[in-house]
Structure formats: structure tokens, C-alpha cells
Design an enzyme around this catalytic site. Sequence first.
Site, PDB file in Angstrom:
ATOM      1  N   GLY A  30       0.818  -1.222   0.000  1.00 45.46           N
ATOM      2  CA  GLY A  30       0.000   0.000   0.000  1.00 45.46           C
ATOM      3  C   GLY A  30       0.845   1.262   0.000  1.00 45.46           C
ATOM      4  N   TYR A  31       0.158   2.374   0.144  1.00 49.31           N
ATOM      5  CA  TYR A  31       0.801   3.695   0.018  1.00 49.31           C
ATOM      6  C   TYR A  31       1.906   3.884   1.064  1.00 49.31           C
ATOM      7  CZ  TYR A  31       0.991   8.852   0.399  1.00 49.31           C
ATOM      8  OH  TYR A  31       1.379  10.167   0.488  1.00 49.31           O
ATOM      9  N   LEU A  53      -3.813  -7.399  -1.339  1.00 47.23           N
ATOM     10  CA  LEU A  53      -3.952  -6.566  -2.548  1.00 47.23           C
ATOM     11  C   LEU A  53      -5.361  -6.018  -2.744  1.00 47.23           C
ATOM     12  CD1 LEU A  53      -1.718  -8.627  -5.065  1.00 47.23           C
ATOM     13  CD2 LEU A  53      -1.039  -6.773  -3.537  1.00 47.23           C
ATOM     14  N   ASN A  55      -6.428  -3.203  -1.843  1.00 46.44           N
ATOM     15  CA  ASN A  55      -6.365  -1.779  -2.197  1.00 46.44           C
ATOM     16  C   ASN A  55      -4.972  -1.391  -2.701  1.00 46.44           C
ATOM     17  OD1 ASN A  55      -7.790   0.711  -2.360  1.00 46.44           O
ATOM     18  ND2 ASN A  55      -6.652   1.472  -0.576  1.00 46.44           N
ATOM     19  N   SER A 144      -4.114   6.482  14.054  1.00 42.29           N
ATOM     20  CA  SER A 144      -4.486   7.668  13.288  1.00 42.29           C
ATOM     21  C   SER A 144      -4.875   8.806  14.218  1.00 42.29           C
ATOM     22  CB  SER A 144      -5.684   7.307  12.403  1.00 42.29           C
ATOM     23  OG  SER A 144      -6.273   8.472  11.878  1.00 42.29           O
ATOM     24  N   TYR A 168     -14.338   3.455  11.318  1.00 40.68           N
ATOM     25  CA  TYR A 168     -12.919   3.273  10.990  1.00 40.68           C
ATOM     26  C   TYR A 168     -12.050   3.693  12.178  1.00 40.68           C
ATOM     27  CZ  TYR A 168      -8.300   4.741   9.520  1.00 40.68           C
ATOM     28  OH  TYR A 168      -6.936   4.954   9.463  1.00 40.68           O
ATOM     29  N   LYS A 172      -9.334   1.679  15.000  1.00 39.55           N
ATOM     30  CA  LYS A 172      -7.979   2.085  15.427  1.00 39.55           C
ATOM     31  C   LYS A 172      -7.915   2.165  16.951  1.00 39.55           C
ATOM     32  CE  LYS A 172      -6.115   2.497  11.386  1.00 39.55           C
ATOM     33  NZ  LYS A 172      -5.238   1.418  10.948  1.00 39.55           N
ATOM     34  N   TYR A 196      -0.796   8.776  13.007  1.00 41.27           N
ATOM     35  CA  TYR A 196      -0.408   9.601  11.861  1.00 41.27           C
ATOM     36  C   TYR A 196      -1.374  10.760  11.720  1.00 41.27           C
ATOM     37  CZ  TYR A 196       1.138   4.925  10.233  1.00 41.27           C
ATOM     38  OH  TYR A 196       1.647   3.663  10.107  1.00 41.27           O
TER      39      TYR A 196
HETATM   40  P1  NAD Z   1      -3.427   1.490   1.779  1.00 42.09           P
HETATM   41  O1  NAD Z   1      -4.838   1.090   1.533  1.00 42.09           O
HETATM   42  O2  NAD Z   1      -2.633   2.020   0.649  1.00 42.09           O
HETATM   43  O3  NAD Z   1      -2.635   0.289   2.467  1.00 42.09           O
HETATM   44  C1  NAD Z   1      -3.272  -0.675   3.272  1.00 42.09           C
HETATM   45  C2  NAD Z   1      -2.915  -2.030   2.715  1.00 42.09           C
HETATM   46  O4  NAD Z   1      -3.518  -3.046   3.510  1.00 42.09           O
HETATM   47  C3  NAD Z   1      -3.393  -2.244   1.285  1.00 42.09           C
HETATM   48  O5  NAD Z   1      -2.289  -2.619   0.492  1.00 42.09           O
HETATM   49  C4  NAD Z   1      -4.430  -3.349   1.387  1.00 42.09           C
HETATM   50  O6  NAD Z   1      -4.442  -4.165   0.233  1.00 42.09           O
HETATM   51  C5  NAD Z   1      -3.982  -4.077   2.640  1.00 42.09           C
HETATM   52  N1  NAD Z   1      -5.031  -4.811   3.351  1.00 42.09           N
HETATM   53  C6  NAD Z   1      -6.233  -4.361   3.789  1.00 42.09           C
HETATM   54  N2  NAD Z   1      -6.887  -5.336   4.434  1.00 42.09           N
HETATM   55  C7  NAD Z   1      -6.085  -6.429   4.434  1.00 42.09           C
HETATM   56  C8  NAD Z   1      -6.216  -7.756   4.936  1.00 42.09           C
HETATM   57  N3  NAD Z   1      -7.320  -8.171   5.553  1.00 42.09           N
HETATM   58  N4  NAD Z   1      -5.186  -8.609   4.754  1.00 42.09           N
HETATM   59  C9  NAD Z   1      -4.058  -8.222   4.100  1.00 42.09           C
HETATM   60  N5  NAD Z   1      -3.895  -6.997   3.583  1.00 42.09           N
HETATM   61  C10 NAD Z   1      -4.898  -6.105   3.750  1.00 42.09           C
HETATM   62  O7  NAD Z   1      -3.454   2.566   2.979  1.00 42.09           O
HETATM   63  P2  NAD Z   1      -2.305   3.486   3.570  1.00 42.09           P
HETATM   64  O8  NAD Z   1      -2.692   4.900   3.323  1.00 42.09           O
HETATM   65  O9  NAD Z   1      -0.984   3.010   3.151  1.00 42.09           O
HETATM   66  O10 NAD Z   1      -2.534   3.215   5.116  1.00 42.09           O
HETATM   67  C11 NAD Z   1      -1.773   2.259   5.818  1.00 42.09           C
HETATM   68  C12 NAD Z   1      -2.271   2.202   7.254  1.00 42.09           C
HETATM   69  O11 NAD Z   1      -2.164   3.509   7.837  1.00 42.09           O
HETATM   70  C13 NAD Z   1      -3.736   1.798   7.379  1.00 42.09           C
HETATM   71  O12 NAD Z   1      -3.875   0.991   8.527  1.00 42.09           O
HETATM   72  C14 NAD Z   1      -4.441   3.114   7.600  1.00 42.09           C
HETATM   73  O13 NAD Z   1      -5.622   2.964   8.324  1.00 42.09           O
HETATM   74  C15 NAD Z   1      -3.399   3.897   8.393  1.00 42.09           C
HETATM   75  N6  NAD Z   1      -3.544   5.342   8.280  1.00 42.09           N
HETATM   76  C16 NAD Z   1      -3.548   5.917   7.032  1.00 42.09           C
HETATM   77  C17 NAD Z   1      -3.697   7.302   6.912  1.00 42.09           C
HETATM   78  C18 NAD Z   1      -3.765   7.952   5.557  1.00 42.09           C
HETATM   79  O14 NAD Z   1      -4.253   9.088   5.475  1.00 42.09           O
HETATM   80  N7  NAD Z   1      -3.282   7.336   4.493  1.00 42.09           N
HETATM   81  C19 NAD Z   1      -3.820   8.082   8.070  1.00 42.09           C
HETATM   82  C20 NAD Z   1      -3.782   7.460   9.323  1.00 42.09           C
HETATM   83  C21 NAD Z   1      -3.639   6.084   9.413  1.00 42.09           C
HETATM   84  N1  UFG Z   2     -11.043  18.501   1.416  1.00 42.16           N
HETATM   85  C1  UFG Z   2     -11.626  19.318   0.461  1.00 42.16           C
HETATM   86  N2  UFG Z   2     -11.945  18.764  -0.749  1.00 42.16           N
HETATM   87  C2  UFG Z   2     -11.710  17.449  -1.045  1.00 42.16           C
HETATM   88  C3  UFG Z   2     -11.113  16.632  -0.051  1.00 42.16           C
HETATM   89  C4  UFG Z   2     -10.793  17.186   1.169  1.00 42.16           C
HETATM   90  O1  UFG Z   2     -11.848  20.502   0.691  1.00 42.16           O
HETATM   91  O2  UFG Z   2     -12.038  17.010  -2.151  1.00 42.16           O
HETATM   92  C5  UFG Z   2     -10.689  19.100   2.728  1.00 42.16           C
HETATM   93  C6  UFG Z   2     -11.388  18.411   3.883  1.00 42.16           C
HETATM   94  O3  UFG Z   2     -12.663  18.981   4.063  1.00 42.16           O
HETATM   95  C7  UFG Z   2     -10.409  18.685   5.028  1.00 42.16           C
HETATM   96  C8  UFG Z   2      -9.043  18.700   4.330  1.00 42.16           C
HETATM   97  O4  UFG Z   2      -9.309  18.915   2.951  1.00 42.16           O
HETATM   98  O5  UFG Z   2     -10.661  19.958   5.541  1.00 42.16           O
HETATM   99  C9  UFG Z   2      -8.284  17.387   4.498  1.00 42.16           C
HETATM  100  O6  UFG Z   2      -9.156  16.329   4.131  1.00 42.16           O
HETATM  101  P1  UFG Z   2      -8.663  14.823   3.921  1.00 42.16           P
HETATM  102  O7  UFG Z   2      -9.855  14.050   3.483  1.00 42.16           O
HETATM  103  O8  UFG Z   2      -7.460  14.813   3.064  1.00 42.16           O
HETATM  104  O9  UFG Z   2      -8.199  14.352   5.358  1.00 42.16           O
HETATM  105  P2  UFG Z   2      -8.970  14.511   6.773  1.00 42.16           P
HETATM  106  O10 UFG Z   2      -8.303  15.591   7.556  1.00 42.16           O
HETATM  107  O11 UFG Z   2     -10.407  14.548   6.558  1.00 42.16           O
HETATM  108  O12 UFG Z   2      -8.634  13.291   7.632  1.00 42.16           O
HETATM  109  C10 UFG Z   2      -8.184  12.060   7.298  1.00 42.16           C
HETATM  110  C11 UFG Z   2      -9.168  11.102   7.922  1.00 42.16           C
HETATM  111  C12 UFG Z   2      -9.196  11.313   9.422  1.00 42.16           C
HETATM  112  C13 UFG Z   2      -7.795  11.187   9.991  1.00 42.16           C
HETATM  113  C14 UFG Z   2      -6.854  12.124   9.277  1.00 42.16           C
HETATM  114  C15 UFG Z   2      -5.444  11.921   9.753  1.00 42.16           C
HETATM  115  O13 UFG Z   2     -10.453  11.325   7.362  1.00 42.16           O
HETATM  116  O14 UFG Z   2     -10.023  10.328   9.998  1.00 42.16           O
HETATM  117  O15 UFG Z   2      -6.904  11.901   7.869  1.00 42.16           O
HETATM  118  O16 UFG Z   2      -5.086  10.593   9.669  1.00 42.16           O
HETATM  119  F1  UFG Z   2      -7.773  11.549  11.308  1.00 42.16           F
END
Ligand code: NAD
Ligand code: UFG
Length: 371
Positions: A30-31, A53, A55, A144, A168, A172, A196
Site C-alpha cells: 500500500g501507500y 492486494l 487496495n 491515526s 474506521y 484504530k 499519523y
Molecule cells: P493502503 O490502503 O494504501 O494500504 C493498506 C494495505 O492493507 C493495502 O495494500 C491493502 O491491500 C492491505 N489490506 C487491507 N486489508 C487487508 C487484509 N485483511 N489482509 C491483508 N492486507 C490487507 O493505505 P495506507 O494509506 O498506506 O494506510 C496504511 C495504514 O495507515 C492503514 O492501517 C491506515 O488505516 C493507516 N492510516 C492511514 C492514513 C492515511 O491518510 N493514508 C492516516 C492514518 C492512518
Molecule cells: N477537502 C476538500 N476537498 C476534497 C477533499 C478534502 O476541501 O475534495 C478538505 C477536507 O474537508 C479537510 C481537508 O481537505 O478539511 C483534508 O481532508 P482529507 O480528506 O485529506 O483528510 P482529513 O483531515 O479529513 O482526515 C483524514 C481522515 C481522518 C484522519 C486524518 C489523519 O479522514 O479520519 O486523515 O489521519 F484523522
Amino acid sequence: MLQHRSTQSGVAPISASVETMKILVTGGTGYIGSHTVLSLQEAGHDVVVLDNLVNSSEESLRRVSELTGKTAAFHKVDLVDEPAVEAVFDQHQIDAVIHFAGLKAVGESVQEPLAYYYNNIVGTLNLLRAMDKHNVRSIVFSSSATVYGEHNPIPYIEKMEIGANNPYGRTKEQIEDILSDLGNADDRWHIALLRYFNPVGAHPSGRIGEDPQGIPNNLVPFIAQVAVGRREKLMVFGGDYDTPDGTAQRDYIHVVDLADGHVAALNYIAGRPGVRRWNLGSGRGSSVLEVLRSFEKAVGQPIPYEITGRRAGDLPAFWADASSALADLGWSTTKNVDQMCEDHWRWQKNNPYGYNAAEPAAAGNAQASGA
Ligand code: NAD
Ligand code: UFG
């Protein structure tokens, strides 16, 4: 074997020497996971990746390997399949786990809570049971900022009471509780809970980055798709917040800094049993319009947008108090919002459809980016 850690940014916030370990990275295609695999390999660790895989694509790992010259063993395994998870531990002598795997779209979790609780909680329980059985008791978990909920004052500090306001976020919070109970019950466990803030950006090579399926939920991936011509304009959710320019403020963190934070946490817990939690953020808020302006600077042209109503559930502003991570881990962010946007744009421009060579036929997957 002892060796010194280096980072791809050239900045080395973590001075400790570390032992080479074999790390299992769940969600490693993932990312954030793929960037962390790269950081781990650069730090000299051996990496095993487990991902179903749902996502992501294995192409990310192929590109990481191209960048580092090292190969991670890959297992296409679903964490809810306990025997398959155990088989990975049977096959490899794992020293520690970084646990990213999970579903992460807030809106989708409200629509499909059972899918989220099942995947994220059962998957984590299976992982922890397999770890325990195989005497692997070091884990870094992706939590998160969403766990801070709606009622805490900013900046958020680790010792605050937590309480997420969506399914969600509650997964966490519950996983944090499970890990805390485990660490309190058995002092052989070494546990890091990383909260994060808003990860954006991409590796500066432009080879790996965020590849949301369907319509992006998050701000920067959406702006990037407008900039590359896949979407017409950005809808700015809310222009009437009590913030300097009326748009909401968040704490954006470059994904490479975030990845390095995992290596730092892993090093820290290696010699220290117990449960610890750290915010990984910059400690600074940026508004939606500030991010948009930075992205326009990176692209070199204006990006169309329209200010519309607020998005349900959004907070006006939040950012991290990131001082504990600095004090304990010697870690802090090194890249600003301009650099995040430059790197995100390089990735998007070079890979307009992410890891796909062309536009996917049906862009219907609501999982997209989230969390
Ligand atoms: P992502 O979706 O790119 O990565 C998550 C990966 O987990 C994916 O590759 C997916 O295929 C895999 N996955 C999901 N369910 C699975 C399962 N049951 N078994 C095996 N693999 C599985 O997301 P990301 O942005 O890289 O996030 C990684 C982690 O960080 C996640 O736990 C997410 O909740 C957490 N997180 C992300 C953000 C964000 O904004 N990206 C913020 C805070 C926390
Ligand atoms: N936003 C827009 N237009 C869009 C998308 C987002 O204006 O098309 C705004 C949102 O309203 C927010 C800011 O951009 O004010 C950031 O939005 P994101 O969706 O990128 O991220 P969030 O801050 O909403 O939060 C996400 C998750 C939260 C988590 C946080 C940190 O939704 O649950 O990331 O991990 F806490």
C-alpha cells in the site's frame, strides 16, 4: 550485525545504531507500507510483505526493489485467514512486525461497519495470535489522528483521552486498546502505537506514490487528479471556518518522513518492552487553500476549484504536538508542504493512472484513499 541507519532524504534524525532485523510488513504494497519497505531496506533490514492486494498492487514492490536493489519476499495473504498468516511465520524467522494492513476509508466505514470491524479487528487478532505463537513480540501499529475525536483542544497530545467518531476510527482505537492490554498483561511485548496526521507526497523518484482506487476522498490526491486532467475541479469543503482563510487546517506530513518515523519507532522499541504511543505529524496546520497554492506552484499553473459546503464530520482544524517523537525517537519532519506537493505532483504526472498503464475501465471502488 550492527550498522548505521541512513535515510533517502539524506537527513539522519535517528542517531542510534541498530541491528539488522527481519521485518514483516503487513499492508506493505500500500501507500505508506511501500514507502516504509523502502526505508527499511535502506536501513539494512530484510523485509517480508504480507498483503491481500484489496487496495494495492504488487507493482509497488517491484518499483521499490528497483530503487533499493533489494527484494522483499511477498505473500498474498488475507489477515482474516489465520492458517495462511501462521504459514508466513512458519516460513520466515520474523523479528518484528509493522502492521499497516487495514481498510481505511472513513465514509465507507460508516456505510459498512461490519466489513471494517471484521477486517481490521479480526485481521489484527489473527496477526497477534500468530506472533505470540511464534515468539515474535515487537509490533509497530498504524493508528491515526482520528482517534482524538471531536472534543480535544489542539494541538493533540498523546496523553489526551481518545474517542473516535466513526467506525474506521473506532477500529484504530480498539486495536490500540487490544495492544495496550496485551503489553500490560505480558512484559515480553514491545509495542509502538503511531498516530499519523495527514500523509501526503511520494518518494522523490516519482516511482512510488499513492494510488487511490475510484474517486479520491482525500485532499491532495484529489487536487493531483484535477491537475493531471482526470477531474474537472476541486470542491473545497467549507470556506466559513474560524481559521485565517476560512478553510480547514490539517497537519500534512510527507510520506517519506512518515516512513522514517516507523524505522525510528522500531529502533526505539527494540530494546524496550512496554506500550508507547507517538504522534507523527509536523506540529503545524495548513489550510486547504494553502495546500492548493503549493500544488499550483509545483504544477506551474492554476488549478480550478470551487468553495462549497462543509463535509459532514470534518473538524475546522487539528494538528499534532509532535514533541514526544522528537524527544524519544529523535524524529521530526524534514519536508514542508511545498516539497510534499512537488513530490506528489512528480508521481502523478509520471503515473497519471497510478500503477495502471491506462485508465481503469470501472472506477467504482469506494475504498479509495481515506483515513
Ligand atoms: P493502503 O490502503 O494504501 O494500504 C493498506 C494495505 O492493507 C493495502 O495494500 C491493502 O491491500 C492491505 N489490506 C487491507 N486489508 C487487508 C487484509 N485483511 N489482509 C491483508 N492486507 C490487507 O493505505 P495506507 O494509506 O498506506 O494506510 C496504511 C495504514 O495507515 C492503514 O492501517 C491506515 O488505516 C493507516 N492510516 C492511514 C492514513 C492515511 O491518510 N493514508 C492516516 C492514518 C492512518
Ligand atoms: N477537502 C476538500 N476537498 C476534497 C477533499 C478534502 O476541501 O475534495 C478538505 C477536507 O474537508 C479537510 C481537508 O481537505 O478539511 C483534508 O481532508 P482529507 O480528506 O485529506 O483528510 P482529513 O483531515 O479529513 O482526515 C483524514 C481522515 C481522518 C484522519 C486524518 C489523519 O479522514 O479520519 O486523515 O489521519 F484523522
